[in-house]
Design a protein around this motif. Structure first.
Motif, short mmCIF file in Angstrom:
data_model
loop_
_atom_site.label_atom_id
_atom_site.label_comp_id
_atom_site.label_asym_id
_atom_site.label_seq_id
_atom_site.Cartn_x
_atom_site.Cartn_y
_atom_site.Cartn_z
N GLY A 240 0.72 -1.37 -0.09
CA GLY A 240 -0.02 -0.06 0.00
C GLY A 240 0.81 1.20 0.09
N ILE A 241 2.31 1.34 0.23
CA ILE A 241 2.98 2.35 0.09
C ILE A 241 3.84 2.08 -1.12
CG2 ILE A 241 4.69 3.62 1.46
CD1 ILE A 241 3.82 2.79 3.99
N GLY A 242 3.50 2.93 -2.19
CA GLY A 242 4.30 3.08 -3.34
C GLY A 242 5.52 3.92 -3.18
N PRO A 243 6.42 4.36 -4.41
CA PRO A 243 7.41 5.00 -4.38
C PRO A 243 7.06 6.56 -3.80
CG PRO A 243 7.20 3.68 -6.54
CD PRO A 243 6.03 3.48 -5.69
N GLU A 244 5.95 7.11 -4.31
CA GLU A 244 5.43 8.58 -4.13
C GLU A 244 5.25 8.50 -2.57
OE1 GLU A 244 4.97 12.54 -4.74
OE2 GLU A 244 5.77 11.03 -5.75
N PHE A 245 4.62 7.75 -1.90
CA PHE A 245 4.18 7.63 -0.64
C PHE A 245 5.43 7.62 0.20
CE2 PHE A 245 -0.63 6.26 -0.95
CZ PHE A 245 -0.78 7.51 -1.28
N ALA A 246 6.34 6.73 -0.25
CA ALA A 246 7.54 6.30 0.64
C ALA A 246 8.55 7.75 0.59
CB ALA A 246 8.29 5.15 -0.09
N ALA A 247 8.37 8.26 -0.70
CA ALA A 247 9.53 9.50 -0.69
C ALA A 247 8.92 10.67 0.20
CB ALA A 247 9.36 10.13 -2.46
N VAL A 248 7.48 10.66 0.02
CA VAL A 248 6.89 11.88 0.97
C VAL A 248 7.14 11.54 2.50
CG1 VAL A 248 4.59 13.08 1.51
CG2 VAL A 248 5.00 12.67 -0.65
N LEU A 249 6.83 10.37 2.78
CA LEU A 249 7.03 9.99 4.29
C LEU A 249 8.28 10.25 4.84
CD1 LEU A 249 4.65 6.86 4.44
CD2 LEU A 249 4.13 9.00 5.55
N TRP A 250 9.16 9.70 3.86
CA TRP A 250 10.50 9.73 4.34
C TRP A 250 11.18 11.10 4.29
CZ3 TRP A 250 13.86 7.77 7.75
CH2 TRP A 250 15.25 7.95 7.40
N GLY A 251 10.92 11.79 3.12
CA GLY A 251 11.45 13.18 2.71
C GLY A 251 10.74 14.45 3.56
N GLU A 252 9.65 14.23 4.01
CA GLU A 252 8.99 15.17 4.74
C GLU A 252 8.94 15.26 6.21
OE1 GLU A 252 7.78 17.93 3.57
OE2 GLU A 252 7.83 17.74 1.53
N GLY A 253 8.98 13.84 6.88
CA GLY A 253 9.01 13.92 8.11
C GLY A 253 9.51 12.77 9.09
N LEU A 254 9.57 11.49 8.30
CA LEU A 254 10.22 10.39 9.25
C LEU A 254 11.62 10.54 8.99
CD1 LEU A 254 7.67 7.54 8.29
CD2 LEU A 254 7.65 9.11 10.12
N PHE A 255 12.20 11.20 8.62
CA PHE A 255 13.63 11.13 8.74
C PHE A 255 14.21 12.03 9.91
CE2 PHE A 255 12.88 15.41 6.66
CZ PHE A 255 14.17 16.19 7.28
N ARG A 256 13.18 12.62 10.69
CA ARG A 256 13.46 13.46 11.67
C ARG A 256 13.49 12.42 12.88
NH1 ARG A 256 12.69 19.10 11.48
NH2 ARG A 256 12.11 19.78 9.45
N CYS A 257 14.13 12.93 13.76
CA CYS A 257 13.98 12.36 15.45
C CYS A 257 13.01 12.75 16.12
CB CYS A 257 15.33 12.45 15.98
SG CYS A 257 17.00 11.54 15.05
N PHE A 258 11.89 12.05 16.78
CA PHE A 258 10.87 12.40 17.31
C PHE A 258 10.99 11.81 18.85
CE2 PHE A 258 9.25 12.77 13.20
CZ PHE A 258 8.85 14.08 12.99
N ALA A 259 10.60 12.44 19.80
CA ALA A 259 10.59 12.04 21.14
C ALA A 259 9.62 11.06 21.45
CB ALA A 259 10.69 13.02 22.26
N ASN A 260 8.29 11.14 20.99
CA ASN A 260 7.18 10.50 21.31
C ASN A 260 6.15 10.58 20.29
OD1 ASN A 260 5.65 13.09 21.89
ND2 ASN A 260 7.01 12.97 23.90
N ARG A 261 5.13 9.92 20.50
CA ARG A 261 4.05 10.00 19.42
C ARG A 261 3.29 11.26 19.24
NH1 ARG A 261 -0.91 9.01 21.88
NH2 ARG A 261 -0.92 8.28 24.06
#
Length: 383
Positions: A261-282
């Motif tokens: 359900g996660i294709g190239p576009e979704f993976a690029a947006v998720l990683w490039g826009e947010g999930l590459f950052r470090c978060f302390a909690n949900r």
């Protein structure tokens, strides 16, 4: 707090640094500072916009004046608002070894009067006040941004450019359909490969050939749309190449690509826009995605105002789209079952409200998956 409040801070506690705010604009930059040994006076100086050499020269003058007054060298602590100038000024100052911060202007408390005075002079004082409070350790006084590296900033440009091109393509496609509809023509799809051949066979609603000038206008729109289609293909090829490179260097991108359900576009947006950052909690994850709830409580009043929308708008819109597709591609997952049960309890209503809640749960689950390896319960992941 007015200038008197800043002066009171400077009087009752001796400053251990030179605090500087830079109010950026296209024409001029306003440098406001408060220095040790200067008493209660705020110093202001204007330099031409974009003159980084002039800014560094002004900062050097502030250090020399403070040393002449006190006989000591003091560090510079600088603050600026996030805006159209991006982060290049921050990087120039950081390269000089200064302690520099970029603040989210919307996070600084302001007067709630209907009409409040706003000038660059007052904004400079407000930034100084926020910086002093931040360095004293006051909680939630403002939100300082985590400035991305040049590589991180450039990496997310691909998905943003594709989104802009897709919006332009949709506008041209809708314009072609609208022009033909005004002549009684429906069912024409501008995205089909035979669009030019079909255009020659169209007839108006009253049986006439398509008017000559109308046809030329439609063809001009088709030319623009085909140029956009070529650019979209080129951008998608760059995106795929970037993801292939990321898969070799970042295991998180590999993990995202394996989720059904996660294709190239979704993976690029998720990683490039947010999930590459470090978060302390949900909570930080949901807030950054703009999906955190905003309660309103006062006395006996207790209601929800919906999501805050104060985070990354591109990430939020992508997550809402992904949530609908998640129900289709991952029907056996715990998140899909939770959504279907809650909607069934309400008789099939409030789907839009519940899909927002599902998007919030989904981004938290994906963050746990890429950061700690916690597989989403019931989700199918490719081996």
């Amino acid at each position: 707090m007015t200038q008197g409040g800043i002066q009171e801070i400077a009087t009752h506690k001796e400053l251990d640094a030179i605090f500087v705010s830079v109010e950026l604009s296209k024409k001029t930059w306003l440098v406001t500072s408060i220095s040790p040994g200067a008493g209660e006076k705020l110093s202001r100086h204007t330099i031409p916009g974009g003159d980084s050499a002039g800014l560094l020269d002004r900062l050097g003058q502030l250090k020399r004046k403070a040393r002449d007054r006190t006989g000591r060298d003091y560090p510079l602590i600088i603050i600026q608002e996030a805006g159209l100038d991006g982060f290049w000024v921050h990087r120039v100052l950081e390269a000089e070894g200064h302690d520099t911060h970029v603040v989210d202007a919307a996070s600084i408390a302001t007067s709630r009067r209907k009409r409040r005075v706003k000038t660059d002079r007052l904004d400079g004082e407000t930034l100084i006040r926020a910086l002093l409070a931040f360095k004293r350790g006051e909680p939630r006084v403002c939100s300082m941004l985590r400035v991305p590296t040049p590589d991180e900033e450039d990496r997310r440009r691909i998905v943003r450019v594709r989104k802009v091109l897709m919006e332009e393509r949709i506008r041209h496609s809708n314009r072609i359909k609208g022009l033909l509809f005004s002549q009684g023509i429906t069912g024409y799809d501008p995205l089909r490969r035979d669009r030019r051949d079909r255009l020659e066979t169209l007839r108006t609603g009253d049986g006439r050939d398509l008017p000559e000038h109308m046809k030329r206008q439609v063809l001009r729109e088709v030319d623009r749309m085909e140029m956009l289609l070529d650019q979209i293909k080129a951008v998608e090829a760059e995106r795929d190449a970037m993801l292939a490179e990321e898969r070799r260097s970042a295991r998180e991108v590999v993990m995202l690509s394996k989720v059904v359900g996660i294709g190239p576009e979704f993976a690029a947006v998720l990683w490039g826009e947010g999930l590459f950052r470090c978060f302390a909690n949900r909570r930080q994850v949901a807030a950054y995605a703009g999906l955190a709830p905003t309660p309103w409580q006062s006395g006996s009043i207790d209601r929800e105002q919906g999501i805050g929308k104060s985070g990354n708008p591109r990430l939020r819109s992508t997550l809402l789209e992904m949530a609908w597709l998640w129900l289709r591609h991952q029907p056996a997952s715990a998140l899909s079952r939770w959504f279907n049960e809650r909607v069934a309890q309400n008789g099939g209503r409030f789907k839009k409200v519940m899909i927002t809640a599902l998007a919030r749960k989904l981004v938290v689950a994906l963050w746990k998956y890429v950061s700690a390896g916690v597989v989403i319960e019931g989700a199918f992941v490719r081996p």
